[in-house]
Design a protein around this motif. Structure first.
Motif, PDB file in Angstrom:
ATOM      1  N   ASP A  56       0.835  -1.204   0.000  1.00 40.61           N
ATOM      2  CA  ASP A  56       0.000   0.000   0.000  1.00 40.61           C
ATOM      3  C   ASP A  56       0.869   1.253   0.000  1.00 40.61           C
ATOM      4  O   ASP A  56       0.627   2.192  -0.778  1.00 40.61           O
ATOM      5  CB  ASP A  56      -0.918   0.003   1.231  1.00 40.61           C
TER       6      ASP A  56
ATOM      7  N   GLY B  98       1.343   4.151  -2.814  1.00 40.39           N
ATOM      8  CA  GLY B  98       1.140   5.553  -2.482  1.00 40.39           C
ATOM      9  C   GLY B  98       2.340   6.404  -2.825  1.00 40.39           C
ATOM     10  O   GLY B  98       2.199   7.547  -3.293  1.00 40.39           O
TER      11      GLY B  98
ATOM     12  N   VAL C 186       1.397   8.319   2.368  1.00 40.00           N
ATOM     13  CA  VAL C 186       0.421   7.780   3.323  1.00 40.00           C
ATOM     14  C   VAL C 186      -0.976   8.260   2.978  1.00 40.00           C
ATOM     15  O   VAL C 186      -1.953   7.498   3.040  1.00 40.00           O
ATOM     16  CB  VAL C 186       0.799   8.177   4.759  1.00 40.00           C
ATOM     17  N   ARG C 187      -1.105   9.536   2.585  1.00 39.53           N
ATOM     18  CA  ARG C 187      -2.419  10.049   2.193  1.00 39.53           C
ATOM     19  C   ARG C 187      -2.923   9.336   0.941  1.00 39.53           C
ATOM     20  O   ARG C 187      -4.097   8.985   0.846  1.00 39.53           O
ATOM     21  CB  ARG C 187      -2.357  11.558   1.953  1.00 39.53           C
ATOM     22  N   ASN C 188      -2.034   9.112  -0.011  1.00 43.02           N
ATOM     23  CA  ASN C 188      -2.450   8.410  -1.228  1.00 43.02           C
ATOM     24  C   ASN C 188      -2.877   6.975  -0.939  1.00 43.02           C
ATOM     25  O   ASN C 188      -3.796   6.441  -1.565  1.00 43.02           O
ATOM     26  CB  ASN C 188      -1.302   8.398  -2.248  1.00 43.02           C
TER      27      ASN C 188
ATOM     28  N   GLY D 118      -4.108   5.916   1.854  1.00 46.40           N
ATOM     29  CA  GLY D 118      -5.078   5.876   2.941  1.00 46.40           C
ATOM     30  C   GLY D 118      -6.216   4.884   2.767  1.00 46.40           C
ATOM     31  O   GLY D 118      -6.455   4.044   3.648  1.00 46.40           O
TER      32      GLY D 118
ATOM     33  N   ILE E 244      -4.972   1.310   3.045  1.00 45.31           N
ATOM     34  CA  ILE E 244      -4.542   1.006   4.412  1.00 45.31           C
ATOM     35  C   ILE E 244      -5.745   0.789   5.316  1.00 45.31           C
ATOM     36  O   ILE E 244      -5.761  -0.128   6.150  1.00 45.31           O
ATOM     37  CB  ILE E 244      -3.642   2.132   4.960  1.00 45.31           C
ATOM     38  N   VAL E 245      -6.774   1.605   5.155  1.00 42.44           N
ATOM     39  CA  VAL E 245      -7.989   1.433   5.959  1.00 42.44           C
ATOM     40  C   VAL E 245      -8.632   0.082   5.666  1.00 42.44           C
ATOM     41  O   VAL E 245      -9.049  -0.637   6.592  1.00 42.44           O
ATOM     42  CB  VAL E 245      -8.982   2.579   5.692  1.00 42.44           C
TER      43      VAL E 245
ATOM     44  N   GLY F 148     -11.327   5.957   9.442  1.00 43.13           N
ATOM     45  CA  GLY F 148     -10.559   6.056   8.210  1.00 43.13           C
ATOM     46  C   GLY F 148     -11.107   7.118   7.278  1.00 43.13           C
ATOM     47  O   GLY F 148     -10.343   7.871   6.652  1.00 43.13           O
TER      48      GLY F 148
ATOM     49  N   LEU G 285     -10.078  10.520   8.631  1.00 50.93           N
ATOM     50  CA  LEU G 285      -8.671  10.809   8.346  1.00 50.93           C
ATOM     51  C   LEU G 285      -8.465  11.121   6.863  1.00 50.93           C
ATOM     52  O   LEU G 285      -7.645  11.981   6.512  1.00 50.93           O
ATOM     53  CB  LEU G 285      -7.807   9.612   8.756  1.00 50.93           C
ATOM     54  N   GLU G 286      -9.202  10.433   6.003  1.00 52.94           N
ATOM     55  CA  GLU G 286      -9.066  10.690   4.569  1.00 52.94           C
ATOM     56  C   GLU G 286      -9.544  12.095   4.224  1.00 52.94           C
ATOM     57  O   GLU G 286      -8.925  12.792   3.413  1.00 52.94           O
ATOM     58  CB  GLU G 286      -9.866   9.656   3.783  1.00 52.94           C
TER      59      GLU G 286
ATOM     60  N   GLY H  35      -6.923  14.439   5.252  1.00 53.66           N
ATOM     61  CA  GLY H  35      -5.792  14.373   4.336  1.00 53.66           C
ATOM     62  C   GLY H  35      -6.037  15.129   3.050  1.00 53.66           C
ATOM     63  O   GLY H  35      -5.136  15.773   2.520  1.00 53.66           O
TER      64      GLY H  35
END
Length: 234
Positions: free
Chosen positions: A119, A123, A155-157, A159, A162-163, A220, A223-224, A227
């Motif tokens: 992931d 990203g 990490v944002r890409n 996200g 990852i969630v 998640g 947070l997205e 972001g």
């Protein structure tokens, strides 16, 4: 037993304590394995970025193994296989410190790290090359550019992926029952065997898992959104 009566479980203080303990153990296994997985995933990504074909091949082999061997098999391999190779003193110490949960965290964490690393890698690939050039122009070293510019965007890409894998990890924590961890699924099965109320017991387990996964997905999504509103790291 005949008739639907979920209160036959919820009105029993012992069963409620068992449920609470099961949820706590599930959260402990989940949190421990998530932290291990994310830490190892970042390390694997860093190793894969080294100018070494051997390093890249080693990480690729690690990812391939953990993505193609069933998680349950990995749990049993660690608990029954690896544990038997440890010195007796270490085995005794682990037995006194909930070895089942320890090996569950290790096995699940190592397995999930393969998914998290992919992931993060995806990203990072999505970060425009101009960001790297801008970071270097601002005087950042390689480590500084990764730490302050590239990884936050990676990490944002990554996200959403990852969630999704975080939710999968939470659900896979139920597999720890197979090696004797007294987590939620284990507790539900124990309550069902005592009360003979299979529908009510598994309904409670279903609702608890559903509530927890929905909370994870909501966190998640929050947070997205944060972001998306945040600009690129400077």
């Amino acid at each position: 037993m005949s008739g639907f009566d979920v209160m036959a479980i919820l009105a029993n203080p012992e069963f409620v304590r068992m449920l609470v303990h099961g949820v706590q153990m599930t959260l402990v296994v989940f949190a421990g394995s998530w932290l291990l997985a994310m830490s190892l995933a970042a390390t694997l990504l860093a190793v894969r970025m080294l100018p070494s074909r051997a390093a890249e091949a080693g990480v690729a082999a690690y990812v391939s193994y953990h993505r193609n061997v069933p998680t349950l098999v990995q749990l049993m391999f660690w608990y029954f296989g690896i544990a038997s190779l440890l010195p007796p003193d270490v085995q005794f110490w682990l037995a006194d410190h909930n070895s089942e949960a320890v090996f569950a965290v290790i096995a699940l964490g190592l397995c999930q790290a393969a998914y998290f690393s992919e992931d993060l890698r995806s990203g990072l690939r999505a970060v425009p090359k101009g960001q790297w050039e801008a970071a270097r122009a601002l005087g950042h070293s390689f480590v500084g550019a990764m730490r302050w510019v590239l990884m936050p965007q990676a990490v944002r890409n990554a996200g959403p992926a990852i969630v999704n894998h975080t939710v999968s990890l939470f659900k896979n924590s139920s597999l720890a029952m197979a090696i004797g961890v007294a987590e939620l699924t284990h507790v539900i099965k124990e309550i069902e065997s005592r009360t003979f109320r299979a529908f009510e017991a598994y309904l409670l387990g279903t609702l608890i898992y559903l509530a927890c996964t929905l909370l994870l997905m909501a966190a998640g999504a929050w947070l997205e959104r944060r972001g998306r509103n945040a600009g690129p790291a400077a």
